[in-house]
Every structure is written in C-alpha cells, then in structure tokens.
Design an enzyme around this catalytic site. Structure first.
Site, PDB file in Angstrom:
ATOM      1  N   HIS A 193      -7.033  -3.819   1.036  1.00 39.81           N
ATOM      2  CA  HIS A 193      -6.235  -4.319   2.166  1.00 39.81           C
ATOM      3  C   HIS A 193      -5.248  -3.246   2.629  1.00 39.81           C
ATOM      4  CE1 HIS A 193      -3.348  -6.923   4.315  1.00 39.81           C
ATOM      5  NE2 HIS A 193      -4.375  -7.743   4.456  1.00 39.81           N
ATOM      6  N   ASP A 275      -5.303  -6.615  -6.737  1.00 35.12           N
ATOM      7  CA  ASP A 275      -4.949  -7.374  -5.547  1.00 35.12           C
ATOM      8  C   ASP A 275      -5.946  -8.529  -5.463  1.00 35.12           C
ATOM      9  OD1 ASP A 275      -4.457  -8.493  -3.122  1.00 35.12           O
ATOM     10  OD2 ASP A 275      -4.938  -6.720  -1.916  1.00 35.12           O
TER      11      ASP A 275
HETATM   12  C1  LIG Z   1      -4.216 -11.506   2.838  1.00 33.62           C
HETATM   13  C2  LIG Z   1      -4.416 -10.354   1.949  1.00 33.62           C
HETATM   14  C3  LIG Z   1      -3.358  -9.491   1.626  1.00 33.62           C
HETATM   15  C4  LIG Z   1      -2.007  -9.626   2.250  1.00 33.62           C
HETATM   16  O1  LIG Z   1      -1.411 -10.787   1.805  1.00 33.62           O
HETATM   17  P1  LIG Z   1      -0.245 -11.495   2.635  1.00 33.62           P
HETATM   18  O2  LIG Z   1      -0.016 -12.741   1.879  1.00 33.62           O
HETATM   19  O3  LIG Z   1      -0.818 -11.737   4.004  1.00 33.62           O
HETATM   20  O4  LIG Z   1       0.904 -10.575   2.657  1.00 33.62           O
HETATM   21  C5  LIG Z   1      -3.591  -8.483   0.728  1.00 33.62           C
HETATM   22  N1  LIG Z   1      -4.807  -8.305   0.186  1.00 33.62           N
HETATM   23  C6  LIG Z   1      -5.859  -9.098   0.477  1.00 33.62           C
HETATM   24  C7  LIG Z   1      -7.171  -8.842  -0.178  1.00 33.62           C
HETATM   25  C8  LIG Z   1      -5.694 -10.154   1.375  1.00 33.62           C
HETATM   26  O5  LIG Z   1      -6.726 -10.956   1.658  1.00 33.62           O
END
Ligand SMILES: *Cc1c(COP(=O)(O)O)cnc(C)c1O
Length: 489
Positions: A193, A275
């Site tokens: 991301h 993540d």
């Molecule tokens: C949505 C997302 C993010 C960002 O998260 P937020 O809650 O929007 O700040 C980071 N990594 C992945 C894989 C995502 O799907």
C-alpha cells in the site's frame, strides 16, 4: 464578582430543555435506524446537488446558534443521502467496511463519555488494553504484546516503521539525532500500500529507502528477489532494518509468503512487519490459516477494524510483539505529564507512550461492542461469506464472454475487465474506466478501478457484510448493460 446567573453560560440544556433535547436525540436515533434498515431502497451513491455543495462552500461561521433539531434536519437533508455509500450492499469500491448499528450505538456511548485515552488510570484505558490483548491473541501474537488504536493502518504502519527504526542498531540515538547520517533501508513488495512508502517519507528516511521487491506470478512478494536485494544493499554499505509483508494486498488481495519472509527477516536480523489492513481479519476464518501462516511471527502488525471487522470509522490497530521496544520508540518524560504511583495519574505506561498522539478518543469501545455483540465466530462466518461472494463473482466473470478475470481471487477482491478484441489496449482502458463511472452514477453499484500489469481493471472488494451474491450479479449486469450502451452509442 463572577456573574454566573446567565443560563446559557454552560452549554448544557436547562430545565425542560433537557426533555426537548432528549426527544430530538430519540428522533435522530430513529432517523439512523430507519436509514440503515432501509439502506437497499437508496442509491449506493449519488452526487451532492450543486446548490447543497455551494451551500457548504459559502456558509459562514454561525455567530448565534440554532436548536439541535434544526441542525439534525440540515444533516438529514444535506449529508445523509450524499455520503460515500459504503454502508450499502452495492458498494464494492476500494476497501471499505459497512459498519453496524451496534457500532453506531457504541460511538454514541463513547462520545457521551468523552474520555481521553492518552493516559491516566480509568476504565476506558483498561478496555483499550483488553481489546488490544484480544486483537493480539486473535492474530497469534503473545498476550503480552503491546498495541493501541489509531486512525487506521496508515498510522499503524507509520508507527511500525518508527518502532522498527528505533529497534535497529543504535536506533535509539535517532530519537535525538535524527535519521540524517544513517542509511537505513527497508523492503516491501511492489504491491504494498502507498502508505508504507509514505511512512518512510514521514519518518524522514525518504521514500527511496523503501525498496520495492518484484512480485511472483501470483502477485506475491518474490522472496528470492528480496534476499538478493538485501545482500546487494549490505554490499553497498546500507543498513537493511525492516521487511514489510502484506496480508491482503490492496489491489488484488494477495497474501505475501509471510512464513518465508519471517525466516529471511530472522536470518538477516531485520524487523518483520505485516500490513494486514483488511486481510489480517481473515485470521477469524479457519479457511485461511495456512495462507496467513507466518503472520504470528511478525514483530509488528498493522490492521483495521473499520474494514472487514465492520467497526465504524475510524479504528486502526498497531500491535508490537515486544512491549519494551514499542515504548522505547515513543516514551517521553514531561513534567506536566508525570506518572504517579496512585491517584488518577497512575497506570503507566500510558497510550501516549506508544504512539504520536497525546489526546485520544475511545475507539476501543466500538471495537469492544462489535466483538462482544457479534463474537469472533459470527465475524469469521461473515469473512468467509464475503470470500464466497467474491468467488461467485469470479465464476460469473468467467462465464461471461465479454469479461475476463485479471487476477486470482485469494480473499474478497475480484479484478476483472471488459474485453473486446476489436479495441486497442488504450480503448479498452478507456471503456472500462468509463463504464465504472457509469455504474457508480447509476446508483446501482459502486465498483472501483485499479491497474494490473498496466491494464486498467474493474475492482470489486467484497468487504461489506450486507453484500450478497445477488448484489454482485446486479453489479455485473450493470457493467454489461452500460458497456453494451457505449458500444452501440
Ligand atoms: C486500506 C489499507 C491501508 C491503509 O489503511 P487506512 O486504514 O485506510 O489508513 C494500508 N494497507 C492496506 C493493504 C490497505 O488495504
């Protein structure tokens, strides 16, 4: 002498005004319950009419107030019908959770309590500790792991980058001396991301310090390439400190080979962060145990309760395996925030020792409410169902001669596109992009787009507990009918 006889000095209602406000409050609650119950009768999304947009843009700061009922009426007319649409079962764009009525009630309770969870000794802080402990154990982390609620995974990933850099060799000196003079580098797959690269930027490491590792054919990190890149960077005198694996990539929902990455990180002595913004929630379903294997070995994890766990925005969570390393990255001693052995200022470490925020709201309450009312069993079934709906969509796409599937479906994301041998690649990109806008403007459904191998594709993320197989069929029907209209028109 202070004159405090004016009844408007306090912002609370006076006397019978309490009853009037109570009636207004009950109406507001009914308005939201009705709106949620009847959500299918509304368009998924509709643009804000020009006059209302202009009203917002030109409104001046109110000098004298109106009653709460008048304000509620303005909300009902100008905001309620024109929101993002992510509560609607036809919303499949981006990766948004659908929310729940229980989450809404918990938000109200939290606002009524108006607790500040930066620190001090009170029940809300204990609730956040409890929910963090639950989150850690659900993800296979030890109960002793540290963590906190933040706005979202963007912030949680940023916190992880900060903690990892402070946990590196001589990392603590960074807190005083800054990152200048160091050459820390980290790694994530190309599919990571954008907030991971931004976290490097915000941390002062520079976004170039995040090396993007190529993907294999299944859209997962190529771990042989990762090893080679670490070796090459060491060779040129850089300091590898972090590898980020993604559980559920934002474009196609792939899960990096977390177990292999964990092994490489351990061998190389670098921090392993995951993540898992939406994908970590798949841990609630036994079906994905193998795919997520290795997640439990991470040094830290970022994920969201506001996506697949359906908690209302915002509710991100950062978990760090080693509590000492977590606190070492953020703790400060300030005389006006001194920690005591008893009284209200007891209970250290405080949450302000674990992240950049001092004042913090009671996000943990809506997460507690969600876990406590629905339970992990039901949430796990919901996660499974979203994936089943995604597979149904993939099958439907495969059965349509004018559509093609653009990536394998691992979790709940399906990428596909309209195809037409008579069109050039450029024309195909244009057609797919325009059809997505047509569908969004129709109010029938709301898919979004992404790019895969350079192609613009239609992306449907089934993250909403309300989305059923018939809803994705309706979306495909809309895509096909708008495409046919464009071809003939
Ligand atoms: C949505 C997302 C993010 C960002 O998260 P937020 O809650 O929007 O700040 C980071 N990594 C992945 C894989 C995502 O799907």
């Amino acid at each position: 002498m202070v004159d405090d006889t004016d009844p408007f000095l306090s912002l609370d209602p006076q006397g019978a005004d309490w009853d009037r406000l109570r009636v207004t409050g009950h109406h507001m609650l009914d308005m939201m319950f009705d709106n949620l119950r009847d959500i299918r009768e509304h368009p998924v999304w509709q643009p804000l009419p020009d006059d209302m947009r202009s009203g917002f843009r030109h409104a001046s700061v109110p000098e004298h107030g109106v009653d709460a009922a008048t304000f509620g009426e303005a909300f009902r007319e100008t905001v309620l019908p024109y929101s993002v649409g992510n509560r609607h079962p036809g919303f499949m764009g981006w990766v948004h959770g659908g929310g729940t009525p229980v989450g809404m009630l918990a938000e109200m309770l939290a606002a009524g309590l108006n607790a500040n969870l930066g620190g001090r000794d009170h029940a809300p802080v204990e609730v956040e500790r409890m929910v963090v402990r639950w989150a850690a154990t659900l993800m296979g982390f030890p109960e002793t792991a540290s963590g906190l609620f933040v706005t979202g995974s963007s912030m949680a990933n940023f916190i992880a980058v900060i903690v990892a850099s402070r946990a590196a060799k001589d990392g603590l000196s960074l807190r005083k001396n800054g990152v200048g003079g160091r050459s820390l580098v980290g790694y994530a797959a190309r599919s990571a991301h954008g907030c991971v690269s931004r976290a490097f930027d915000l941390a002062g490491l520079g976004s170039d310090a995040l090396r993007l590792v190529p993907l294999d054919k299944t859209f997962r990190m190529d771990t042989a390439a990762l090893k080679a890149m670490i070796a090459a960077d060491r060779e040129s005198g850089l300091e590898p400190f972090l590898v980020v694996g993604t559980a559920g990539t934002v474009d196609v929902g792939a899960i990096d080979p977390l177990d292999t990455i964990a092994g490489i990180a351990a061998e190389e002595g670098v921090w392993f962060h995951v993540d898992g913004a939406f994908g970590a929630m798949a841990a609630l379903s036994p079906r994905f145990k193998e795919a997520l294997s290795g997640l439990e070995k991470a040094d830290s994890l970022a994920f969201d309760f506001h996506k697949w766990a359906q908690v209302p925005y915002d509710a991100g969570c950062a978990i760090v395996r080693d509590p000492a390393k977590h606190a070492a990255a953020f703790a400060q001693t300030l005389s006006y925030l001194s920690r005591e052995d008893r009284g209200l200022a007891a209970g250290a470490p405080w949450f302000c020792d674990l992240g950049p925020d001092l004042s913090r709201g009671f996000r943990a309450l809506k997460v507690w409410a969600t876990l406590s009312v629905y339970g992990t069993h039901r949430l796990g079934k919901m996660v499974d169902h979203c994936c089943a709906v995604a597979r149904h969509l993939a099958e439907r796409v495969a059965s349509e001669p004018t559509l093609e599937l653009m990536a394998p479906v691992t979790l709940d994301i399906v990428c596909f596109r309209l195809r037409d041998p008579a069109l050039t690649e450029e024309q195909l990109d244009h057609l797919n992009g325009e059809v997505v806008k047509d569908v969004q403007e129709s109010g029938l459904a709301a898919p979004s787009t992404t790019r895969i191998d350079g192609h613009l594709v239609i992306r449907a993320a089934i993250v909403n507990h309300r989305t059923m197989a018939a809803d994705v069929d309706r979306m495909v029907d809309a895509v096909l009918s708008f495409a046919a209209k464009r071809r003939s028109g």
